[in-house]
Scaffold this active site. Sequence first.
Site, mmCIF file in Angstrom:
data_model
loop_
_atom_site.group_PDB
_atom_site.id
_atom_site.type_symbol
_atom_site.label_atom_id
_atom_site.label_comp_id
_atom_site.label_asym_id
_atom_site.label_seq_id
_atom_site.Cartn_x
_atom_site.Cartn_y
_atom_site.Cartn_z
ATOM 1 N N LYS A 114 -8.446 4.058 -3.041
ATOM 2 C CA LYS A 114 -7.918 3.299 -4.182
ATOM 3 C C LYS A 114 -8.981 3.232 -5.254
ATOM 4 O O LYS A 114 -10.178 3.299 -4.963
ATOM 5 C CB LYS A 114 -7.547 1.872 -3.770
ATOM 6 C CG LYS A 114 -6.552 1.202 -4.711
ATOM 7 C CD LYS A 114 -5.129 1.612 -4.392
ATOM 8 C CE LYS A 114 -4.119 0.949 -5.277
ATOM 9 N NZ LYS A 114 -2.743 1.196 -4.788
HETATM 10 P P1 NAD Z 1 3.369 -1.992 -13.225
HETATM 11 O O1 NAD Z 1 2.128 -2.145 -14.001
HETATM 12 O O2 NAD Z 1 4.325 -0.931 -13.591
HETATM 13 O O3 NAD Z 1 4.168 -3.399 -13.247
HETATM 14 C C1 NAD Z 1 3.571 -4.601 -12.827
HETATM 15 C C2 NAD Z 1 4.548 -5.733 -13.071
HETATM 16 O O4 NAD Z 1 3.988 -6.940 -12.519
HETATM 17 C C3 NAD Z 1 4.792 -6.013 -14.563
HETATM 18 O O5 NAD Z 1 6.143 -6.397 -14.753
HETATM 19 C C4 NAD Z 1 3.870 -7.202 -14.835
HETATM 20 O O6 NAD Z 1 4.295 -7.989 -15.941
HETATM 21 C C5 NAD Z 1 4.013 -7.962 -13.520
HETATM 22 N N1 NAD Z 1 2.923 -8.903 -13.292
HETATM 23 C C6 NAD Z 1 1.591 -8.693 -13.435
HETATM 24 N N2 NAD Z 1 0.922 -9.829 -13.171
HETATM 25 C C7 NAD Z 1 1.842 -10.762 -12.848
HETATM 26 C C8 NAD Z 1 1.772 -12.124 -12.489
HETATM 27 N N3 NAD Z 1 0.598 -12.770 -12.407
HETATM 28 N N4 NAD Z 1 2.939 -12.775 -12.206
HETATM 29 C C9 NAD Z 1 4.125 -12.143 -12.295
HETATM 30 N N5 NAD Z 1 4.261 -10.842 -12.640
HETATM 31 C C10 NAD Z 1 3.127 -10.172 -12.922
HETATM 32 O O7 NAD Z 1 2.913 -1.870 -11.704
HETATM 33 P P2 NAD Z 1 3.701 -1.193 -10.494
HETATM 34 O O8 NAD Z 1 3.266 0.212 -10.398
HETATM 35 O O9 NAD Z 1 5.155 -1.528 -10.570
HETATM 36 O O10 NAD Z 1 3.016 -1.947 -9.252
HETATM 37 C C11 NAD Z 1 3.474 -3.221 -8.812
HETATM 38 C C12 NAD Z 1 3.025 -3.452 -7.381
HETATM 39 O O11 NAD Z 1 3.534 -2.407 -6.548
HETATM 40 C C13 NAD Z 1 1.508 -3.432 -7.166
HETATM 41 O O12 NAD Z 1 1.191 -4.310 -6.104
HETATM 42 C C14 NAD Z 1 1.249 -2.004 -6.727
HETATM 43 O O13 NAD Z 1 0.039 -1.879 -5.993
HETATM 44 C C15 NAD Z 1 2.462 -1.764 -5.866
HETATM 45 N N6 NAD Z 1 2.800 -0.369 -5.646
HETATM 46 C C16 NAD Z 1 3.011 0.478 -6.689
HETATM 47 C C17 NAD Z 1 3.363 1.807 -6.426
HETATM 48 C C18 NAD Z 1 3.703 2.772 -7.542
HETATM 49 O O14 NAD Z 1 4.162 3.874 -7.217
HETATM 50 N N7 NAD Z 1 3.543 2.429 -8.806
HETATM 51 C C19 NAD Z 1 3.452 2.259 -5.113
HETATM 52 C C20 NAD Z 1 3.241 1.359 -4.070
HETATM 53 C C21 NAD Z 1 2.920 0.051 -4.359
#
Ligand code: NAD
Length: 423
Positions: A114
């Site tokens: 990561k």
């Molecule tokens: P992203 O940046 O596209 O979206 C993040 C979202 O979370 C946004 O809507 C943001 O406003 C919201 N957010 C941030 N801080 C917040 C808070 N304090 N309270 C409420 N909402 C909040 O990110 P993503 O890629 O969708 O990732 C989201 C989660 O999923 C993370 O934990 C990431 O590690 C996990 N994840 C992502 C992927 C991927 O393919 N992108 C894969 C596996 C896991």
Amino acid sequence: MTTPLSYVQTGTGSAWDTYLSQVDRVVPYLGPLAQWQESLRRPKRVLAVDVPIEMDDGSVRHFEGFRVHHNLSRGPGKGGLRIHHDVTLEEIMGLAAWMTIKTAAVNLPFGGAKGGIRADPRQLSIKELERITRRYTSEIAPLIGPAQDIPAPDVNTNSQVMAWMMDTYSMNVGATVTGVVTGKPVHLGGSLGRTRATGRGVFVTGCEAARRIGLQLSGARVAIQGVGNVGFAAAELFAGAGAKIVALQDDVDTVYNPAGMAMTELGHAGVHGRIGTVKSAAPIGREDFWDVDCDILIPAALEGQIDAARAQRLKAKLVLEGANGPTLPAADDVLAERGIVVVPDVICNAGGVIVSYFEWVQDFSSFFWSESEINQRLDNIILSAFLAICATAGRLGVSLRTAAFVVACERVLAARADRGLYP
Ligand code: NAD
């Protein structure tokens, strides 16, 4: 006997702390492989880098960056790059460790890695974001490569950021190396279906979990924290299956409509990660999100969101962990006592890394698959891995999280044992 690592802070409730507690819970089920448990409790290597860039106003600012290889026993490192103002080494170590568990839980030939940059992208211009990405990529270049470690998008990073990373790496080695990152634009060696893959995995595992507890998806009330890549794609798929999206929260807003919101009202939420204006829904207090009447809760934002107190208040019957590490260990116990089923992150959100694997394979062979082929392969892999985890949970009488860790740690430690110690 574990010797604590001198370079990390423990006991702060970080992602690394949460991960270590989860390892403690799985050790009793590992049999003779438990003798190798120490290798789960230490990252293989940690790189901290200085990322100085010129800002648009001519000043120079320095940012902190990290890349962590947690365990590479089963293959090259795989894991996203996060850009967020709260990034710490302990967070990135925890996220890297969960990638080790996740890739093993779904049996991909990868280890866990990561990366993170401590910066608020909303305070940066697009040019500043590009300069940060390129300088960070150059600094971590000794660790990455298609056979070493393959970054991907995570919070606040997307296909454009991956294109800059791929270009920077390629310029440094003097050849176009598409397979150094996944989650790239499709015309640069990206895979069809990657953008929505994580949300799709949440949906596929969620459908099976709902079926097992006798919950009808049609009419089910769903609350989602995070409307970015993961949360928005999951919302679309659940809404498409007849579920009602009753509550949404992003980093600024929280909205509620007990009758359900139409996806057309959410515009480009998934691209910008912000809810925006939803006329049919009323704003509610941030903390009230955790009291919303719903059947399914999907945390899809950040780790550490569900503590024991919030776990006591949840109305949902099913928690689908779109985010990594959203539930603290004490909350896991409360949810188990209350009979609320948690589909853990390491299987629930594995759709992204599964299609990243497909992208990496396609880049190697320069032969690309159709979206339906990708979705079909994704559904098969994630569903069969989830069914194996459910079977292990039933056999051992443990939670789905501990079962997923058992399946994964057995694979990781068997590889560790077979490879032996070098030199
Ligand atoms: P992203 O940046 O596209 O979206 C993040 C979202 O979370 C946004 O809507 C943001 O406003 C919201 N957010 C941030 N801080 C917040 C808070 N304090 N309270 C409420 N909402 C909040 O990110 P993503 O890629 O969708 O990732 C989201 C989660 O999923 C993370 O934990 C990431 O590690 C996990 N994840 C992502 C992927 C991927 O393919 N992108 C894969 C596996 C896991």
